[in-house]
Design an enzyme around this catalytic site. Sequence first.
Site, PDB file in Angstrom:
ATOM      1  N   ARG A 224       0.851  -1.189   0.000  1.00  0.00           N
ATOM      2  CA  ARG A 224       0.000   0.000   0.000  1.00  0.00           C
ATOM      3  C   ARG A 224       0.890   1.243   0.000  1.00  0.00           C
ATOM      4  O   ARG A 224       1.978   1.247   0.587  1.00  0.00           O
ATOM      5  CB  ARG A 224      -0.889   0.029   1.249  1.00  0.00           C
ATOM      6  CG  ARG A 224      -2.045  -0.946   1.221  1.00  0.00           C
ATOM      7  CD  ARG A 224      -3.102  -0.564   0.180  1.00  0.00           C
ATOM      8  NE  ARG A 224      -4.234  -1.465   0.170  1.00  0.00           N
ATOM      9  CZ  ARG A 224      -4.368  -2.527  -0.623  1.00  0.00           C
ATOM     10  NH1 ARG A 224      -3.419  -2.833  -1.499  1.00  0.00           N
ATOM     11  NH2 ARG A 224      -5.448  -3.274  -0.576  1.00  0.00           N
ATOM     12  N   HIS A 272      -1.002   0.272  -9.678  1.00  0.00           N
ATOM     13  CA  HIS A 272      -1.673  -0.639  -8.733  1.00  0.00           C
ATOM     14  C   HIS A 272      -2.283  -1.857  -9.436  1.00  0.00           C
ATOM     15  O   HIS A 272      -3.503  -2.065  -9.404  1.00  0.00           O
ATOM     16  CB  HIS A 272      -2.753   0.108  -7.918  1.00  0.00           C
ATOM     17  CG  HIS A 272      -3.156  -0.663  -6.686  1.00  0.00           C
ATOM     18  ND1 HIS A 272      -3.528  -0.061  -5.516  1.00  0.00           N
ATOM     19  CD2 HIS A 272      -3.269  -2.001  -6.430  1.00  0.00           C
ATOM     20  CE1 HIS A 272      -3.837  -0.979  -4.613  1.00  0.00           C
ATOM     21  NE2 HIS A 272      -3.682  -2.168  -5.149  1.00  0.00           N
TER      22      HIS A 272
END
Length: 309
Positions: A224, A272
């Site tokens: 993250r 991502h």
Amino acid sequence: MALLFKSDTDRIDIWQEALAKLMPDLEVRVWPDVGNAADIEFALVWNPPVGELAKLPNLRAIFSMGAGIDHLASDPDLPEDVPVVRMVDEGLTQGMTEFVVMAVLRHHRRIHDYQTQQRQKHWAQLVTPLAPDRKVGILGLGVLGADSAEKLVYLGFDVAGWSRTQKSLPGVESYSGDEGLRAFLKRTEILVCLLPLTTGTKGILNSTNLGLLPHGASLINVARGGHMVPEDVLAALDSGQLAEATLDVFPEEPLPAQSPFWDHPRVLVIPHCASVTLPKTAAENVARGIEAVRKGEALQNVVDFERGY
Ligand code: NDP
Ligand code: OXD
């Protein structure tokens, strides 16, 4: 009755199709077309709007389309008594391992330097050690970290991992706790972050920790954006403490146009997608979970909110 919340990547029709094949009796509605909220027993979500799940009074389980549930944990109105099941799926694991192995090999074999040389039409062979002489360290030895570690061991890398609890994985040196983190970082030339984002791991990629790595180490963050202190990562890159970084996740996504990461000559920006949940296999996990709830059996992969993951 299940309610599907649209994912950012909008593969909602594929989810519907996959669920219909596995559970023809399951009526599926797509948010915001909730209908009577009291009908909804199951929710399938990636990043639902804050407060929406609290409006479903008869929810029996929430299924996350992702492995990470930090976006759900940050919803102050998340119903406390409803189990949240995170995504553990062979396809997601395979995808992540492919990405991690690719990125480790890319740093290990200095592909970025060859790309730079190519642009300069400069012909020079760069000597690199073989895998047994390359120390890779994985932060997080859970479902994803452990599989990546196993495949890197298979390739011959000298692999260590850091986790909350001590592990015993063939060929992987296990570290845990604060002391363990320091020792782990000091030996790690290629650092892979595969931790969940929790209060205990937020900002772990900071100047202190990056400063413990050997000079010229590489960073791969596939967990993250909140694990990074962006200015510290940039400072480490600019000082040469970090030679290169492969970054798949960012504090703000999509990465804003003004972010210095876009233009940094030694950063590879990936949007991502190190691994993406594929509805075809992931829907089977959701169907199994719904069946378990219906039969009153124990659910697998339920998030422990005390631990934060
Ligand atoms: P798991 O829950 O299976 O594993 C988490 C690991 O982190 C465990 O080994 C755990 O230790 C360790 N850990 C957690 N907190 C701490 C802490 N405070 N100190 C030390 N170790 C800690 O998660 P997954 O492997 O399934 O997924 C990891 C993360 O990967 C997800 O949370 C998500 O953020 C990210 N992800 C990113 C994707 C992408 O495309 N970029 C795709 C999928 C996931 P222990 O084993 O002792 O409990
Ligand atoms: C996940 C992700 O957590 O895709 O599964 O980031």
